[in-house]
Design a protein around this motif. Structure first.
Motif, short mmCIF file in Angstrom:
data_model
loop_
_atom_site.label_atom_id
_atom_site.label_comp_id
_atom_site.label_asym_id
_atom_site.label_seq_id
_atom_site.Cartn_x
_atom_site.Cartn_y
_atom_site.Cartn_z
N ALA A 55 -59.81 -18.44 -14.28
CA ALA A 55 -58.78 -18.59 -15.30
C ALA A 55 -59.20 -17.99 -16.63
O ALA A 55 -58.42 -17.29 -17.30
CB ALA A 55 -58.44 -20.06 -15.48
N ARG A 108 -62.43 -22.01 -10.15
CA ARG A 108 -61.09 -21.79 -10.68
C ARG A 108 -61.11 -21.64 -12.20
O ARG A 108 -60.34 -20.86 -12.76
CB ARG A 108 -60.17 -22.94 -10.28
CG ARG A 108 -59.87 -23.03 -8.78
CD ARG A 108 -58.79 -24.07 -8.53
NE ARG A 108 -58.45 -24.18 -7.13
CZ ARG A 108 -58.98 -25.06 -6.29
NH1 ARG A 108 -59.90 -25.91 -6.73
NH2 ARG A 108 -58.61 -25.11 -5.04
N GLU A 164 -55.04 -22.39 -11.32
CA GLU A 164 -54.42 -23.38 -10.43
C GLU A 164 -55.37 -24.55 -10.20
O GLU A 164 -55.54 -25.02 -9.08
CB GLU A 164 -54.00 -22.71 -9.11
CG GLU A 164 -52.99 -21.59 -9.32
CD GLU A 164 -52.60 -20.86 -8.06
OE1 GLU A 164 -53.52 -20.40 -7.34
OE2 GLU A 164 -51.40 -20.75 -7.78
N GLU A 165 -56.00 -24.98 -11.30
CA GLU A 165 -56.99 -26.04 -11.27
C GLU A 165 -56.31 -27.41 -11.39
O GLU A 165 -55.67 -27.70 -12.41
CB GLU A 165 -57.99 -25.85 -12.42
CG GLU A 165 -58.95 -26.99 -12.66
CD GLU A 165 -59.72 -27.39 -11.40
OE1 GLU A 165 -59.56 -28.55 -10.97
OE2 GLU A 165 -60.46 -26.53 -10.87
N PRO A 166 -56.42 -28.28 -10.38
CA PRO A 166 -55.75 -29.58 -10.43
C PRO A 166 -56.31 -30.52 -11.49
O PRO A 166 -55.61 -31.43 -11.93
CB PRO A 166 -55.95 -30.13 -9.01
CG PRO A 166 -57.14 -29.39 -8.47
CD PRO A 166 -57.11 -28.04 -9.10
N ARG A 171 -54.79 -24.41 -15.71
CA ARG A 171 -53.74 -24.79 -14.76
C ARG A 171 -52.98 -23.56 -14.27
O ARG A 171 -52.73 -23.41 -13.07
CB ARG A 171 -52.77 -25.76 -15.43
CG ARG A 171 -51.71 -26.35 -14.50
CD ARG A 171 -50.80 -27.32 -15.25
NE ARG A 171 -51.56 -28.37 -15.91
CZ ARG A 171 -51.71 -28.47 -17.24
NH1 ARG A 171 -51.12 -27.59 -18.04
NH2 ARG A 171 -52.41 -29.46 -17.77
N GLU A 172 -52.59 -22.68 -15.18
CA GLU A 172 -51.73 -21.56 -14.81
C GLU A 172 -52.50 -20.39 -14.20
O GLU A 172 -52.01 -19.74 -13.29
CB GLU A 172 -50.94 -21.09 -16.04
CG GLU A 172 -49.94 -22.12 -16.54
CD GLU A 172 -49.07 -21.58 -17.66
OE1 GLU A 172 -49.23 -20.40 -18.05
OE2 GLU A 172 -48.21 -22.35 -18.15
N TYR A 173 -53.69 -20.10 -14.72
CA TYR A 173 -54.44 -18.94 -14.24
C TYR A 173 -55.48 -19.29 -13.18
O TYR A 173 -55.93 -18.41 -12.45
CB TYR A 173 -55.14 -18.24 -15.40
CG TYR A 173 -54.20 -17.62 -16.41
CD1 TYR A 173 -52.88 -17.32 -16.09
CD2 TYR A 173 -54.63 -17.33 -17.70
CE1 TYR A 173 -52.02 -16.76 -17.01
CE2 TYR A 173 -53.78 -16.77 -18.63
CZ TYR A 173 -52.49 -16.47 -18.28
OH TYR A 173 -51.64 -15.92 -19.21
N HIS A 231 -56.39 -12.17 -5.67
CA HIS A 231 -55.99 -13.58 -5.65
C HIS A 231 -54.48 -13.68 -5.71
O HIS A 231 -53.78 -12.69 -5.99
CB HIS A 231 -56.67 -14.40 -6.75
CG HIS A 231 -56.38 -13.95 -8.14
ND1 HIS A 231 -55.17 -14.13 -8.76
CD2 HIS A 231 -57.18 -13.34 -9.05
CE1 HIS A 231 -55.23 -13.65 -9.98
NE2 HIS A 231 -56.42 -13.16 -10.19
N SER A 232 -53.97 -14.87 -5.42
CA SER A 232 -52.53 -15.05 -5.20
C SER A 232 -51.70 -14.76 -6.43
O SER A 232 -50.55 -14.31 -6.32
CB SER A 232 -52.26 -16.48 -4.71
OG SER A 232 -52.70 -17.43 -5.68
N LEU A 233 -52.23 -15.00 -7.63
CA LEU A 233 -51.44 -14.75 -8.84
C LEU A 233 -51.12 -13.27 -8.98
O LEU A 233 -49.99 -12.89 -9.28
CB LEU A 233 -52.20 -15.25 -10.08
CG LEU A 233 -52.50 -16.74 -10.15
CD1 LEU A 233 -53.30 -17.06 -11.41
CD2 LEU A 233 -51.21 -17.55 -10.12
N ARG A 273 -48.78 -12.08 -6.02
CA ARG A 273 -47.40 -12.54 -6.17
C ARG A 273 -46.61 -11.60 -7.09
O ARG A 273 -45.45 -11.27 -6.83
CB ARG A 273 -47.38 -13.96 -6.71
CG ARG A 273 -46.03 -14.66 -6.60
CD ARG A 273 -46.16 -16.10 -7.07
NE ARG A 273 -47.18 -16.81 -6.30
CZ ARG A 273 -48.17 -17.53 -6.82
NH1 ARG A 273 -48.30 -17.62 -8.14
NH2 ARG A 273 -49.03 -18.14 -6.04
#
Length: 342
Positions: free
Chosen positions: A235, A231, A186-188, A182-184, A270-272, A275
């Motif tokens: 992660a 994803r 962003e897997e729904p 989920r955190e690394y 990637h976005s992580l 950011r």
């Protein structure tokens, strides 16, 4: 290699899709090396402004493409990479530059100790971090990074580090796996995928990349051009190599190693990652800051940089066509102030 339990029919579905565009792939560069093609090479060199007598740190040497251009300008380079295969390739490719290049097998988070170990007392005139996985790592099945190449579920950039991706998948609590996805990634469907892995590993521990890809696909079937396990693989790679922790640590350390006027360039994929870099550069380049409880804005005591890229630079159309890996790259650059704000 251990035989995979992957369904051959699923493999054919993988190969029929456009996932090759999802996975960064290398091409042969001007030197004839297919190890790794440097991303946004011209832009990086233009912004770092290398010249004879200057000293640079390349914290992610890879195949040596960026380092080579810095050396060709007459500068000296200290190159780091935690991957011994990258170090071997860089030594071979860049041997002609002699003692103007010093290579150390280390993670860029260790930059301060690397310089101390080499006896370097002067400040750096610039530094570069090209974050992420190299084309060689993706193209080598035995490294376990790529979805389309069956290999051991490893993903370690440094073979001496632990745990591997297989270790995490087979031993981490299901709740921890879900958090990683989920955190690394962003897997729904993080919770469902983690639960499926937990159920399957009781009977057969995960050993290969195709094992994991098949398990994820059984929970999250393809709904678009992107492979459903993309994803999850991202992660796990981030978790195995502590990529975000290493990036944060390096960003805190590198400013103390830079001379006034030196420039720091960071390429993310990637976005992580982006950011983290975006916020760090912003927080340390704003001249004035304000808070609701203050009567008026105040000078930023943490200001040490001038921001050279208010918006990240992207690779051009020609580069992204020739090297699909570059399409997600973002380049941000700052310059250390001559005098820091008190």
């Amino acid at each position: 290699m251990t035989q995979s339990k992957f369904d051959p029919g699923m493999l054919m579905n993988f190969l029929a899709c456009e996932d090759l565009m999802e996975i960064p792939m290398g091409k042969t560069d001007e030197s004839g090396s297919a190890y790794h093609v440097p991303v946004m090479l011209d832009e990086v060199v233009a912004l770092l402004r290398p010249a004879p007598g200057m000293l640079f740190l390349d914290g992610t040497v890879g195949g040596g493409g960026h380092t080579e251009r810095l050396l060709e300008s007459g500068a000296e380079v200290i190159g780091c990479d935690q991957d011994p295969e990258a170090m071997e390739e860089a030594r071979r490719r860049l041997a002609r530059f002699g003692d103007r290049l010093r290579l150390v097998e280390a993670n860029f988070r260790e930059a301060e100790s690397v310089l101390a170990g080499l006896g370097v007392q002067r400040k750096l005139d610039g530094a570069l971090l090209d974050i992420g996985v190299s084309s060689h790592q993706l193209d080598t099945a035995e490294r376990g990074f790529a979805l389309l190449k069956d290999g051991p579920l490893d993903m370690r950039m440094s073979r001496s580090s632990t745990p591997s991706a297989a270790d995490l998948v087979n031993t981490a609590p299901v709740a921890d796996l879900a958090k990683i996805f989920r955190e690394y990634g962003e897997e729904p469907r993080a919770s469902q995928i983690a639960a499926r892995i937990g159920a399957l590993r009781v009977r057969h521990p995960f050993q290969t990349t195709f094992d994991l890809a098949a398990a994820v696909s059984s929970v999250a079937p393809r709904t678009s051009g992107r492979h459903p396990a993309t994803r999850v693989f991202q992660a796990l790679r981030i978790a195995v190599n502590d990529e975000l922790g290493a990036l944060r640590e390096a960003l805190e350390t590198l400013p103390t190693l830079l001379a006034p006027g030196a420039r720091l360039a960071v390429i993310t994929f990637h976005s992580l990652e982006d950011r983290i870099v975006k916020h760090f550069f912003r927080d340390r380049s704003q001249e004035w800051i304000d808070r609701p409880e203050w009567p008026e804005p105040r000078r930023n005591p943490a200001r040490i940089f001038r921001l050279l890229t208010p918006h990240p630079m992207d690779a051009g159309v020609e580069e992204t066509t020739e090297n699909p890996r570059s399409r997600s790259a973002k380049l941000r650059v700052v310059e250390k102030l001559q005098e820091t704000t008190p």
